[in-house]
Design an enzyme around this catalytic site. Structure first.
Site, PDB file in Angstrom:
ATOM      1  N   ARG A  51      41.319  60.211  35.644  1.00 42.37           N
ATOM      2  CA  ARG A  51      41.746  58.993  35.237  1.00 42.37           C
ATOM      3  C   ARG A  51      43.210  58.549  35.876  1.00 42.37           C
ATOM      4  O   ARG A  51      43.634  57.589  36.362  1.00 42.37           O
ATOM      5  CB  ARG A  51      42.102  58.810  33.661  1.00 42.37           C
ATOM      6  CG  ARG A  51      42.544  57.451  33.316  1.00 42.37           C
ATOM      7  CD  ARG A  51      42.372  56.850  31.800  1.00 42.37           C
ATOM      8  NE  ARG A  51      42.384  58.110  30.647  1.00 42.37           N
ATOM      9  CZ  ARG A  51      43.439  58.906  30.406  1.00 42.37           C
ATOM     10  NH1 ARG A  51      44.416  58.713  30.917  1.00 42.37           N
ATOM     11  NH2 ARG A  51      42.979  59.796  29.684  1.00 42.37           N
ATOM     12  N   TYR A 103      38.485  30.917  37.507  1.00 39.58           N
ATOM     13  CA  TYR A 103      37.043  31.573  37.133  1.00 39.58           C
ATOM     14  C   TYR A 103      37.058  31.600  35.687  1.00 39.58           C
ATOM     15  O   TYR A 103      37.981  31.825  34.873  1.00 39.58           O
ATOM     16  CB  TYR A 103      37.059  32.914  37.712  1.00 39.58           C
ATOM     17  CG  TYR A 103      36.136  33.745  36.932  1.00 39.58           C
ATOM     18  CD1 TYR A 103      34.866  33.382  37.168  1.00 39.58           C
ATOM     19  CD2 TYR A 103      36.327  35.093  36.515  1.00 39.58           C
ATOM     20  CE1 TYR A 103      33.852  34.275  36.436  1.00 39.58           C
ATOM     21  CE2 TYR A 103      35.285  35.570  35.671  1.00 39.58           C
ATOM     22  CZ  TYR A 103      33.941  35.350  35.781  1.00 39.58           C
ATOM     23  OH  TYR A 103      33.109  35.895  35.344  1.00 39.58           O
ATOM     24  N   ASP A 175      45.435  35.078  42.791  1.00 35.26           N
ATOM     25  CA  ASP A 175      43.929  35.749  42.732  1.00 35.26           C
ATOM     26  C   ASP A 175      43.448  35.308  44.236  1.00 35.26           C
ATOM     27  O   ASP A 175      42.917  34.128  44.237  1.00 35.26           O
ATOM     28  CB  ASP A 175      43.121  35.088  41.680  1.00 35.26           C
ATOM     29  CG  ASP A 175      41.703  35.830  41.518  1.00 35.26           C
ATOM     30  OD1 ASP A 175      41.204  36.123  42.619  1.00 35.26           O
ATOM     31  OD2 ASP A 175      41.223  35.664  40.446  1.00 35.26           O
ATOM     32  N   LYS A 200      33.512  40.897  44.972  1.00 35.32           N
ATOM     33  CA  LYS A 200      33.237  40.026  46.110  1.00 35.32           C
ATOM     34  C   LYS A 200      33.407  40.226  47.378  1.00 35.32           C
ATOM     35  O   LYS A 200      32.503  41.297  47.875  1.00 35.32           O
ATOM     36  CB  LYS A 200      33.837  38.709  45.584  1.00 35.32           C
ATOM     37  CG  LYS A 200      34.045  38.372  43.978  1.00 35.32           C
ATOM     38  CD  LYS A 200      32.429  38.076  43.477  1.00 35.32           C
ATOM     39  CE  LYS A 200      32.576  37.651  42.171  1.00 35.32           C
ATOM     40  NZ  LYS A 200      32.795  38.507  40.822  1.00 35.32           N
TER      41      LYS A 200
HETATM   42  O1  P1T Z   1      33.567  39.979  37.743  1.00 30.82           O
HETATM   43  P1  P1T Z   1      35.220  40.648  38.058  1.00 30.82           P
HETATM   44  O2  P1T Z   1      35.032  41.835  39.101  1.00 30.82           O
HETATM   45  O3  P1T Z   1      35.582  41.129  36.638  1.00 30.82           O
HETATM   46  O4  P1T Z   1      35.955  39.553  38.487  1.00 30.82           O
HETATM   47  C1  P1T Z   1      36.559  38.484  37.848  1.00 30.82           C
HETATM   48  C2  P1T Z   1      36.715  37.391  38.729  1.00 30.82           C
HETATM   49  C3  P1T Z   1      38.175  37.019  39.290  1.00 30.82           C
HETATM   50  N1  P1T Z   1      38.646  36.090  39.869  1.00 30.82           N
HETATM   51  C4  P1T Z   1      37.584  35.291  40.451  1.00 30.82           C
HETATM   52  C5  P1T Z   1      38.193  34.319  41.487  1.00 30.82           C
HETATM   53  C6  P1T Z   1      36.475  35.461  40.378  1.00 30.82           C
HETATM   54  O5  P1T Z   1      35.787  34.612  40.986  1.00 30.82           O
HETATM   55  C7  P1T Z   1      35.849  36.264  39.312  1.00 30.82           C
HETATM   56  C8  P1T Z   1      34.447  36.476  39.118  1.00 30.82           C
HETATM   57  N2  P1T Z   1      33.713  35.522  39.471  1.00 30.82           N
HETATM   58  C9  P1T Z   1      32.417  35.510  39.239  1.00 30.82           C
HETATM   59  C10 P1T Z   1      31.500  36.463  38.579  1.00 30.82           C
HETATM   60  C11 P1T Z   1      31.725  34.096  39.712  1.00 30.82           C
HETATM   61  O6  P1T Z   1      30.413  34.054  39.859  1.00 30.82           O
HETATM   62  O7  P1T Z   1      32.221  33.185  39.901  1.00 30.82           O
END
Ligand code: P1T
Length: 385
Positions: A51, A103, A175, A200
């Site tokens: 961890r 988001y 972000d 992403k």
């Molecule tokens: O899904 P995760 O890896 O926890 O990330 C969250 C997140 C944070 N910031 C942005 C700009 C994001 O688009 C996302 C996750 N977004 C999607 C799953 C979506 O379909 O928009």
């Protein structure tokens, strides 16, 4: 590898990834272990427990840090785990100014979870700098900047918002998920922390959930490193390996995403079944000039309002064969979704309406397939309306 000597495409492939010391393995091995042998109690090689430390994770952190021009990267199990941990560096009673369009999961974390722990949030249209400044309170400690915003693709001025945050003694977090480090480097514009959902574009192949925070501020890095271990939302080594592999083509993928997206945005702008196309690369985008200044590319995300309502949007989606109806974005394959029902369902209906997240607003994550096939697929879908 010296960060500053090489360009981004070279760093994406090599940064943090020296051949492994024992065998010369060119790829960073997957250190799939939970613990490390010690010679005698407390006598170890710097690795005690997974961890706290993992060499595969360290390689990923060093690579993304290099791409963002950051001193340090701290990786997490998801984008939201990253956001949550960044917020854990603040205290109960602290106030956050946040973009009104973020988001849906970020909004849910702030509004439904962190408020319960005594944090305060004001959601405001950060394209309006006057409104942004008015949102500050004496206890404001953080400005949360997501740009381009999800799903309305507003472009926020990182340099001016960071300066505003600093003027009020607050930190600025960006972000950068939609742009990736290939197209936008917020630290160079004055932000204190940049974060990604590496689920992403960073990974790019829709097979891993992950997140990462990057900073050059030694105190913030120390706090995040402490919390990575103390809160424990760490990514597994196999996921880190896959993200590192995906990263090697980041620059090539991003160029292909934006080429396809630009072609599709222009095609749809002139389409009689389409009411409105929101894409930062179009001159019609209200922040197009800022996008040109602040970003090195316009990315692969666009939101399109089709003529009609929910019925027409669903008819369109039902005909598509190449675009997959799914949440998420940033993979090589094209995805499509309706934010009001899917990714942004946790945003209250009144707020959605105010922002323009209507039931005929369709979000495209344009992949890197042959663009002619994507356009044929879209045409086929629009013919159903
Ligand atoms: O899904 P995760 O890896 O926890 O990330 C969250 C997140 C944070 N910031 C942005 C700009 C994001 O688009 C996302 C996750 N977004 C999607 C799953 C979506 O379909 O928009």
């Amino acid at each position: 590898m010296k960060n500053e000597k090489y360009r981004l495409g070279t760093r994406a492939i090599h940064a943090g990834q020296e051949p492994e010391k024992i065998t010369g393995s060119v790829m960073v091995p997957v250190f799939q272990t939970s613990t490390y042998a010690q010679k005698s109690p407390g006598e170890h090689s710097g690795y005690e427990y997974a961890r706290t430390h993992n060499p595969t994770r360290e390689a990923l952190e060093a690579c993304v840090a290099s791409l963002e021009g950051a001193a340090q990267g701290i990786a997490f199990a998801s984008g939201l785990a990253t956001t949550n941990t960044i917020l854990q560096t603040f205290q109960a009673g602290d106030h956050v100014v946040c973009s009104d369009d973020v988001y849906g999961g970020t909004f849910r974390l702030f509004d439904k979870v962190l408020r319960r722990f005594g944090m305060e949030f004001t959601f405001v249209d950060l394209t309006n700098l006057e409104a942004a400044e008015k949102a500050f309170q004496p206890n404001t400690r953080l400005v949360w900047i997501e740009t381009p915003t999800n799903p309305m693709l507003k472009i926020l001025d990182i340099e001016r918002l960071s300066a505003l945050a600093h003027k009020h003694g607050a930190k600025a977090v960006v972000d950068n998920t939609f742009m990736s480090p290939a197209f936008q480097n917020p630290l160079a514009l004055g932000a204190d922390i940049v974060m990604h959902s590496s689920t992403k574009y960073i990974n790019g192949h829709s097979d891993v959930v992950g997140g990462i925070a990057l900073t050059s501020d030694a105190k913030i890095a120390q706090d995040l490193r402490f919390l990575q271990n103390a809160s424990g939302a760490v990514p597994g080594p196999w996921d880190c390996f896959l993200i590192l592999r995906g990263l090697k083509t980041l620059h090539v993928r991003m160029d292909a995403h934006q080429r396809n997206a630009m072609t599709i945005a222009e095609h749809l702008s002139a389409h009689k079944k389409v009411e409105h196309v929101i894409y930062p690369g179009l001159k019609s985008h209200p922040e197009h000039e800022l996008a040109k200044r602040q970003m090195k590319g316009f990315g692969g995300m666009m939101s399109v309002r089709v003529r009609g309502g929910s019925k027409e949007a669903n008819l369109f989606l039902s005909r598509l064969k190449l675009f997959t109806l799914a949440e998420s974005l940033g993979g090589v394959e094209s995805l499509i979704e309706i934010p009001s029902i899917m990714t942004h369902a946790s945003v209250p209906p009144g707020t959605r309406e105010k922002l323009g997240i209507t039931d005929n607003l369709i979000r495209f994550s344009v992949g890197i397939e042959d663009c002619a096939d994507l356009i044929e697929d879209i045409e086929n879908g629009l013919a159903a309306i």
